[in-house]
Scaffold this motif. Structure first.
Motif, mmCIF file in Angstrom:
data_model
loop_
_atom_site.group_PDB
_atom_site.id
_atom_site.type_symbol
_atom_site.label_atom_id
_atom_site.label_comp_id
_atom_site.label_asym_id
_atom_site.label_seq_id
_atom_site.Cartn_x
_atom_site.Cartn_y
_atom_site.Cartn_z
ATOM 1 N N THR A 196 0.836 -1.198 0.000
ATOM 2 C CA THR A 196 0.000 0.000 0.000
ATOM 3 C C THR A 196 0.873 1.251 0.000
ATOM 4 N N LEU A 197 0.608 2.143 -0.935
ATOM 5 C CA LEU A 197 1.387 3.369 -1.033
ATOM 6 C C LEU A 197 0.998 4.323 0.084
ATOM 7 N N VAL A 198 2.005 4.944 0.696
ATOM 8 C CA VAL A 198 1.779 5.953 1.727
ATOM 9 C C VAL A 198 2.605 7.183 1.377
ATOM 10 N N LEU A 199 2.240 8.298 1.999
ATOM 11 C CA LEU A 199 2.979 9.543 1.806
ATOM 12 C C LEU A 199 3.861 9.802 3.019
ATOM 13 N N SER A 200 5.143 9.944 2.797
ATOM 14 C CA SER A 200 6.082 10.224 3.878
ATOM 15 C C SER A 200 6.084 11.708 4.201
ATOM 16 N N GLN A 201 6.797 12.081 5.263
ATOM 17 C CA GLN A 201 6.940 13.496 5.589
ATOM 18 C C GLN A 201 7.622 14.255 4.458
ATOM 19 N N ASP A 202 8.551 13.596 3.776
ATOM 20 C CA ASP A 202 9.219 14.252 2.656
ATOM 21 C C ASP A 202 8.232 14.559 1.538
ATOM 22 N N VAL A 203 7.287 13.650 1.299
ATOM 23 C CA VAL A 203 6.283 13.893 0.259
ATOM 24 C C VAL A 203 5.341 15.015 0.696
ATOM 25 N N VAL A 204 4.995 15.050 1.971
ATOM 26 C CA VAL A 204 4.172 16.149 2.486
ATOM 27 C C VAL A 204 4.896 17.478 2.271
ATOM 28 N N THR A 205 6.195 17.484 2.526
ATOM 29 C CA THR A 205 6.989 18.697 2.282
ATOM 30 C C THR A 205 6.954 19.075 0.807
ATOM 31 N N THR A 206 7.110 18.090 -0.066
ATOM 32 C CA THR A 206 7.054 18.343 -1.511
ATOM 33 C C THR A 206 5.707 18.936 -1.899
ATOM 34 N N TRP A 207 4.633 18.387 -1.334
ATOM 35 C CA TRP A 207 3.286 18.904 -1.594
ATOM 36 C C TRP A 207 3.181 20.383 -1.210
ATOM 37 N N LEU A 208 3.641 20.700 -0.019
ATOM 38 C CA LEU A 208 3.538 22.074 0.472
ATOM 39 C C LEU A 208 4.404 23.026 -0.344
ATOM 40 N N GLU A 209 5.603 22.590 -0.680
ATOM 41 C CA GLU A 209 6.491 23.431 -1.478
ATOM 42 C C GLU A 209 5.923 23.653 -2.879
ATOM 43 N N ARG A 210 5.319 22.618 -3.443
ATOM 44 C CA ARG A 210 4.706 22.746 -4.768
ATOM 45 C C ARG A 210 3.550 23.748 -4.726
ATOM 46 N N PHE A 211 2.734 23.649 -3.693
ATOM 47 C CA PHE A 211 1.608 24.572 -3.570
ATOM 48 C C PHE A 211 2.099 26.004 -3.393
ATOM 49 N N ALA A 249 -0.699 12.613 14.133
ATOM 50 C CA ALA A 249 -0.100 12.481 15.465
ATOM 51 C C ALA A 249 0.686 11.173 15.583
ATOM 52 N N GLY A 250 1.979 11.290 15.884
ATOM 53 C CA GLY A 250 2.828 10.118 16.057
ATOM 54 C C GLY A 250 3.106 9.356 14.776
ATOM 55 N N ARG A 251 2.827 9.983 13.626
ATOM 56 C CA ARG A 251 2.982 9.276 12.352
ATOM 57 C C ARG A 251 3.961 10.018 11.445
ATOM 58 N N ASN A 252 4.750 9.240 10.724
ATOM 59 C CA ASN A 252 5.663 9.788 9.730
ATOM 60 C C ASN A 252 5.196 9.504 8.311
ATOM 61 N N THR A 253 4.064 8.821 8.189
ATOM 62 C CA THR A 253 3.468 8.554 6.881
ATOM 63 C C THR A 253 1.951 8.678 6.988
ATOM 64 N N LEU A 254 1.320 8.940 5.850
ATOM 65 C CA LEU A 254 -0.137 8.965 5.770
ATOM 66 C C LEU A 254 -0.585 8.073 4.625
ATOM 67 N N SER A 267 2.190 15.427 -6.154
ATOM 68 C CA SER A 267 3.281 15.018 -5.266
ATOM 69 C C SER A 267 3.212 13.536 -4.951
ATOM 70 N N ALA A 268 1.993 13.007 -4.779
ATOM 71 C CA ALA A 268 1.839 11.567 -4.573
ATOM 72 C C ALA A 268 2.236 10.790 -5.818
ATOM 73 N N GLU A 269 1.905 11.331 -6.974
ATOM 74 C CA GLU A 269 2.216 10.661 -8.237
ATOM 75 C C GLU A 269 3.723 10.521 -8.443
ATOM 76 N N GLU A 270 4.487 11.500 -7.975
ATOM 77 C CA GLU A 270 5.930 11.445 -8.111
ATOM 78 C C GLU A 270 6.537 10.237 -7.405
ATOM 79 N N VAL A 271 5.889 9.775 -6.349
ATOM 80 C CA VAL A 271 6.404 8.638 -5.594
ATOM 81 C C VAL A 271 6.434 7.387 -6.448
ATOM 82 N N THR A 272 5.485 7.270 -7.363
ATOM 83 C CA THR A 272 5.389 6.050 -8.181
ATOM 84 C C THR A 272 5.995 6.206 -9.563
ATOM 85 N N SER A 273 6.476 7.399 -9.912
ATOM 86 C CA SER A 273 7.011 7.619 -11.253
ATOM 87 C C SER A 273 8.496 7.283 -11.323
#
Length: 215
Positions: free
Chosen positions: A2-17, A98-103, A209-215
């Motif tokens: 199952t694909l999840v979003l890491s903190q780095d991907v969350v950062t990428t999302w925010l920076e992209r926005f 909370a207490g998570r490094n991935t979503l 940003s999520a799509e980049e994880v699988t590309s």
């Protein structure tokens, strides 16, 4: 797996926005000028600059801490109703981190649903009022649909972003019932809402940003 979003991907999302907000500042101002004070883009740009600095200078223990810091940066720098609404968005979304490094998709769906509820409670707006709710509401509805859960995270976020963009476009036919635009009555019809536009941007950036994880 199952694909999840890491903190780095969350950062990428925010920076992209943030980058998209800066690029779209004039466009967002023009949209807002038709029914509001014409400052939506400029207000969000201030928040984008603050969030970029925050992401560059700080490390975060979990996603909740990360998104709470983003929320506070927005509240402290973005003027008008946008600061409170986007601050609420990220504050409510942070609860699922909370207490998570991935979503995963379930966590994102829960968090975005909570963000929508918080925005509606704060602003008193409903779908059809010609606000950013008209973008996030259909996106959350898509994510909460049983058929979307089996699509996978990237496909589900693509569907949600598309629903948000369709909701954004639908605001052109609406009469504003909230904010300054409500004073214009039928004259507010024919203009796409600036808040719905920026919200659709935010959700499309999440998908990209999520799509980049699988590309």
């Amino acid at each position: 797996m199952t694909l999840v979003l890491s903190q780095d991907v969350v950062t990428t999302w925010l920076e992209r926005f943030c980058a998209d907000v800066v690029a779209a500042e004039s466009h967002l101002n023009q949209l807002d000028a038709a029914v509001g004070d014409g400052e939506h883009g400029s207000n969000l740009r201030q928040g984008a600059v603050a969030v970029r600095a925050l992401l560059r200078d700080r490390k975060f223990g979990d996603i909740q801490e990360q998104l709470m810091a983003v929320a506070m940066a927005i509240v402290n720098t973005v003027g008008g109703a946008s600061g409170a609404l986007y601050g609420t968005f990220f504050l409510r979304l942070s609860d699922v981190g909370a207490g998570r490094n991935t979503l995963d998709l379930a966590g994102l769906t829960e968090g975005l649903g909570s963000a929508l509820a918080g925005i509606r409670e704060l602003g008193g707006s409903a779908p059809g009022d010609k606000t950013l709710v008209d973008a996030i509401h259909p996106a959350v509805a898509v994510l909460e649909s049983p058929s979307t859960g089996s699509a996978g995270l990237v496909a589900a976020l693509d569907r949600a972003a598309t629903a948000a963009e369709q909701g954004r476009d639908a605001t052109a036919a609406m009469v504003a019932r909230m904010g300054r635009g409500s004073y214009l009555g039928d004259r507010s019809r024919g203009h796409i809402d600036a808040g719905a536009t920026s919200m659709a941007m935010l959700l499309r950036c999440l998908h990209a940003s999520a799509e980049e994880v699988t590309s």
